[in-house]
Design a protein around this motif. Structure first.
Motif, PDB file in Angstrom:
ATOM      1  N   TYR A 135       2.112   2.030  -3.510  1.00 60.39           N
ATOM      2  CA  TYR A 135       1.092   2.686  -4.350  1.00 60.39           C
ATOM      3  C   TYR A 135       0.921   4.153  -3.977  1.00 60.39           C
ATOM      4  O   TYR A 135       0.922   5.038  -4.844  1.00 60.39           O
ATOM      5  CB  TYR A 135      -0.246   1.957  -4.214  1.00 60.39           C
ATOM      6  N   LEU A 136       0.779   4.428  -2.690  1.00 58.03           N
ATOM      7  CA  LEU A 136       0.538   5.802  -2.252  1.00 58.03           C
ATOM      8  C   LEU A 136       1.726   6.717  -2.560  1.00 58.03           C
ATOM      9  O   LEU A 136       1.542   7.870  -2.981  1.00 58.03           O
ATOM     10  CB  LEU A 136       0.237   5.825  -0.753  1.00 58.03           C
ATOM     11  N   LEU A 137       2.927   6.210  -2.370  1.00 59.78           N
ATOM     12  CA  LEU A 137       4.111   7.040  -2.622  1.00 59.78           C
ATOM     13  C   LEU A 137       4.298   7.320  -4.107  1.00 59.78           C
ATOM     14  O   LEU A 137       4.766   8.402  -4.483  1.00 59.78           O
ATOM     15  CB  LEU A 137       5.354   6.358  -2.050  1.00 59.78           C
ATOM     16  N   ALA A 159       0.825  -1.206   0.000  1.00 62.11           N
ATOM     17  CA  ALA A 159       0.000   0.000   0.000  1.00 62.11           C
ATOM     18  C   ALA A 159       0.860   1.257   0.000  1.00 62.11           C
ATOM     19  O   ALA A 159       0.554   2.244  -0.676  1.00 62.11           O
ATOM     20  CB  ALA A 159      -0.936   0.001   1.208  1.00 62.11           C
ATOM     21  N   ALA A 160       1.969   1.217   0.755  1.00 65.89           N
ATOM     22  CA  ALA A 160       2.882   2.360   0.799  1.00 65.89           C
ATOM     23  C   ALA A 160       3.470   2.637  -0.586  1.00 65.89           C
ATOM     24  O   ALA A 160       3.617   3.795  -0.991  1.00 65.89           O
ATOM     25  CB  ALA A 160       4.001   2.096   1.805  1.00 65.89           C
ATOM     26  N   GLN A 171       1.930   7.851  -5.949  1.00 66.12           N
ATOM     27  CA  GLN A 171       0.897   8.858  -6.208  1.00 66.12           C
ATOM     28  C   GLN A 171       1.210  10.164  -5.468  1.00 66.12           C
ATOM     29  O   GLN A 171       0.356  11.041  -5.348  1.00 66.12           O
ATOM     30  CB  GLN A 171      -0.474   8.334  -5.758  1.00 66.12           C
ATOM     31  N   ASN A 172       2.455  10.255  -4.960  1.00 67.57           N
ATOM     32  CA  ASN A 172       2.915  11.461  -4.237  1.00 67.57           C
ATOM     33  C   ASN A 172       2.101  11.740  -2.982  1.00 67.57           C
ATOM     34  O   ASN A 172       1.894  12.898  -2.604  1.00 67.57           O
ATOM     35  CB  ASN A 172       2.882  12.686  -5.162  1.00 67.57           C
ATOM     36  N   SER A 173       1.650  10.675  -2.320  1.00 69.40           N
ATOM     37  CA  SER A 173       0.899  10.830  -1.074  1.00 69.40           C
ATOM     38  C   SER A 173       1.804  10.511   0.106  1.00 69.40           C
ATOM     39  O   SER A 173       2.428   9.445   0.158  1.00 69.40           O
ATOM     40  CB  SER A 173      -0.314   9.896  -1.060  1.00 69.40           C
ATOM     41  N   GLU A 174       1.867  11.409   1.070  1.00 68.95           N
ATOM     42  CA  GLU A 174       2.707  11.191   2.243  1.00 68.95           C
ATOM     43  C   GLU A 174       2.160  10.101   3.152  1.00 68.95           C
ATOM     44  O   GLU A 174       2.858   9.606   4.037  1.00 68.95           O
ATOM     45  CB  GLU A 174       2.855  12.487   3.039  1.00 68.95           C
ATOM     46  N   TYR A 175       0.912   9.681   2.921  1.00 67.67           N
ATOM     47  CA  TYR A 175       0.356   8.586   3.701  1.00 67.67           C
ATOM     48  C   TYR A 175       1.147   7.294   3.483  1.00 67.67           C
ATOM     49  O   TYR A 175       1.160   6.414   4.340  1.00 67.67           O
ATOM     50  CB  TYR A 175      -1.111   8.362   3.347  1.00 67.67           C
ATOM     51  N   GLY A 176       1.792   7.200   2.332  1.00 67.39           N
ATOM     52  CA  GLY A 176       2.634   6.041   2.065  1.00 67.39           C
ATOM     53  C   GLY A 176       3.782   5.949   3.050  1.00 67.39           C
ATOM     54  O   GLY A 176       4.163   4.858   3.495  1.00 67.39           O
TER      55      GLY A 176
END
Length: 211
Positions: free
Chosen positions: A92-94, A89-90, A96-101
């Motif tokens: 995928y999120l990273l 999941a990390a 997508q430039n999401s810090e949640y990753g």
């Protein structure tokens, strides 16, 4: 292998997040202090979330591992599977430039560290090597004092250190080519370990029942 995974993830954190560590919190805690001094509340919030994520991962491990240390069971494979999911999941999120990753990667490391700590009775850590080097130093000093040197324990410590460094080397190499998609490698390693451990415990249980 778990030390390699942690070193791999930490290398990606250092290279991809303004030199921010992921697999341990010493550097993150220091950064929180420096950001507070600079008055950067946005950065402070981000760093605090990294710490909380690590804590949540450790809490998950603590919830699943209700029994004492060094007991064979399926709980470890469950935790390795959760760690693998966090890293997938990390990734995928990273991408997508999401810090949640980053938070999920931190949670994966917290989960792993708590799992190994519980398994080893608080003797071993795999997500950082400060304690390992400290223990080695103590052992060497005790040897000079005339005490017996535990070669088996020293070998284990050296393997963990080597695994962590090898993971950092591999992580930096793959990150230079694939960026955050490099996290797929430690995710696959954790998934493979989860499956392997499940098979091992099943066979061990089958053998015990036959006895």
């Amino acid at each position: 292998m778990l030390a390699l995974v942690a070193g791999f993830v930490n290398a990606i954190g250092l290279l991809g997040f303004n030199h921010q560590p992921i697999s341990h919190l010493s550097g993150t805690a220091t950064l929180i202090g420096t950001e507070i001094a600079d008055g950067s509340l946005t950065h402070v919030f981000h760093l605090v979330m990294v710490v909380i994520s690590f804590l949540v991962g450790a809490a998950i491990s603590g919830f699943v591992l209700r029994s004492g240390a060094l007991k064979l069971g399926r709980h470890y494979s469950k935790l390795l599977f959760i760690e693998a999911l966090c890293l997938f999941a990390a990734t995928y999120l990273l991408t997508q430039n999401s810090e949640y990753g980053l938070y999920l990667a931190s949670a994966a490391c917290g989960l792993q560290n708590a799992m190994v700590t519980t398994f080893s009775g608080a003797v071993i850590r795999t997500t950082h090597v400060t304690g390992i080097f400290t223990d080695l130093g103590i052992m060497i000093g005790a040897k000079f004092r005339g005490e017996v040197f535990d070669k088996r324990k020293a070998t284990l410590f050296l393997l963990i250190i080597s695994g962590f460094i090898a993971g950092g080397t591999l992580g930096a190499t793959v990150f230079a080519i694939y960026q955050f998609k490099a996290l797929l490698i430690p995710a696959m390693i954790c998934l493979s370990l989860a499956i392997s451990y499940s098979i091992y415990t099943a066979k061990a249980g089958h053998a015990t029942n036959h006895k």
